[in-house]
Enzyme design. Structure first.
Site, PDB file in Angstrom:
ATOM      1  N   HIS A  27       0.824  -1.216   0.000  1.00 14.65           N
ATOM      2  CA  HIS A  27       0.000   0.000   0.000  1.00 14.65           C
ATOM      3  C   HIS A  27       0.858   1.267   0.000  1.00 14.65           C
ATOM      4  O   HIS A  27       0.361   2.344   0.303  1.00 14.65           O
ATOM      5  CB  HIS A  27      -0.910   0.018   1.228  1.00 14.65           C
ATOM      6  CG  HIS A  27      -1.787  -1.188   1.351  1.00 14.65           C
ATOM      7  ND1 HIS A  27      -2.682  -1.533   0.373  1.00 14.65           N
ATOM      8  CD2 HIS A  27      -1.876  -2.131   2.312  1.00 14.65           C
ATOM      9  CE1 HIS A  27      -3.314  -2.644   0.753  1.00 14.65           C
ATOM     10  NE2 HIS A  27      -2.837  -3.025   1.904  1.00 14.65           N
TER      11      HIS A  27
ATOM     12  N   HIS B 110      -7.268  -4.462  -1.100  1.00 16.41           N
ATOM     13  CA  HIS B 110      -6.590  -5.723  -1.386  1.00 16.41           C
ATOM     14  C   HIS B 110      -7.242  -6.442  -2.560  1.00 16.41           C
ATOM     15  O   HIS B 110      -6.951  -7.607  -2.814  1.00 16.41           O
ATOM     16  CB  HIS B 110      -6.634  -6.644  -0.163  1.00 16.41           C
ATOM     17  CG  HIS B 110      -6.173  -6.001   1.093  1.00 16.41           C
ATOM     18  ND1 HIS B 110      -7.038  -5.418   1.995  1.00 16.41           N
ATOM     19  CD2 HIS B 110      -4.932  -5.828   1.603  1.00 16.41           C
ATOM     20  CE1 HIS B 110      -6.349  -4.918   3.008  1.00 16.41           C
ATOM     21  NE2 HIS B 110      -5.071  -5.148   2.789  1.00 16.41           N
TER      22      HIS B 110
END
Length: 329
Positions: free
Chosen positions: A54, A216
């Site tokens: 991320h 995700h």
């Protein structure tokens, strides 16, 4: 899918080594996947983290005015309790530690376990759980709403409160206020590929987009045919407005967050429509962030976060910060 790497099982380690090599104001706690400030301060400490993939979250927000430590798990995998505990131990200066946790089952379980262990060692510890995604509840990895890019606002504002010398209970109160007032939703044009698997995490047709996707690759509210940027922004904003109740004369901070592979030009095209819609609704924009703040590897797409502000949150949002991924004077 081509990846710029050496060995898949060294992906996170080599990334963390690269971060500290590039930013000498940071250091890595030996034997861990924890990044901390090289020069800690005597204050309440903020610890956050989660799975890697991320970036710039979370290590990119370690520094003055934001986090004191970031703990990285494997790609899209929560860090283990011992790693989180190592981060807590590394930054505790005797004034307490606040954990900022995104609402994913693994993160919540492992961070809470580490908090219990730290408390048994006599460390004053509190935690907050960010659940800003208005798209879905009780998703693949979540009980309740997911924590996504709005978490960066928590890092910034709670970090400013801690930097100002506020006590642990006050820093937690302010973090909770941000959480109660931040609303986000995203979309994807294409999937991403986790290095260890070497294949896309899901499939989208050439003319398909996923609305409400998680960071995700978790499913969103629905798939639909690709439409104009303005139409997609309108879809996300309508859901945010419906769930948030933001209305005149509210003022907001806006984050238009790229998911890893969306050109800056396209992000600004999307923000143009966000600005138009907010102006139509007579909602004042105090601050705008456009760029990559919480990505999903090389996923193409973006999310919108709106933070409803009051005077206290505005002052702390505007406070100085100096981290690799966010600097303001």
């Amino acid at each position: 899918m081509k990846k710029l790497l050496n060995q898949a099982d060294r992906y996170v380690d080599e990334m963390l080594d690269g971060i500290v090599a590039a930013h000498p104001e940071l250091k890595r706690v030996p034997g861990t996947q924890v990044i901390v400030r090289a020069h800690p301060k005597a204050k309440v400490a903020l610890v956050s983290g989660g799975g890697s993939g991320h970036e710039p979250a979370h290590a990119g927000y370690v520094g003055d005015g934001m986090l004191d430590a970031a703990v990285s798990g494997s790609v899209f995998t929560s860090p283990t309790p011992d790693q989180v505990l190592a981060a807590i131990r590394a930054v505790d200066q005797g004034q307490g530690v606040l954990l900022v946790i995104k609402n994913y089952t693994g993160d919540v379980m492992n961070f809470e376990m580490a908090a219990d262990l730290a408390s048994m060692e006599g460390i004053a510890i509190e935690k907050v759980i960010v659940a800003d995604d208005v798209a879905v509840e009780n998703s693949t990895y979540t009980v309740g709403k997911r924590g996504i890019a709005g978490t960066v606002f928590v890092h910034k504002i709670a970090g400013a409160a801690a930097e100002a010398g506020l006590e642990l209970a006050e820093v937690k109160r302010i973090a909770e206020k941000v959480i109660q007032n931040v609303y986000s939703m995203g979309m994807a044009l294409s999937p991403c590929t986790v290095p260890a698997s070497g294949k896309p995490s899901f499939e989208l047709g050439e003319d398909e987009v996923e609305i409400g996707i998680g960071i995700h690759g978790e499913p969103g509210t629905h798939r639909e045919s690709l439409r104009s940027a303005d139409d997609i922004v309108d879809t996300l904003l309508e859901r945010i407005f419906a769930k948030s109740g933001i209305a005149p004369p509210d003022r907001v901070a806006v984050m238009l967050n790229g998911l890893g592979a969306t050109p800056q030009s396209e992000l600004y095209i999307a923000y143009r429509r966000v600005a138009e819609r907010l102006a139509e609704r007579r909602i004042a924009v105090h601050k705008t962030l456009v760029g990559e703040y919480m990505t999903s590897l090389e996923m193409a797409g973006f999310s919108i976060s709106l933070l409803k502000l009051d005077d206290e949150l505005t002052r702390l949002l505007d406070a100085p910060a100096d981290t690799p991924a966010h600097r303001q004077r």
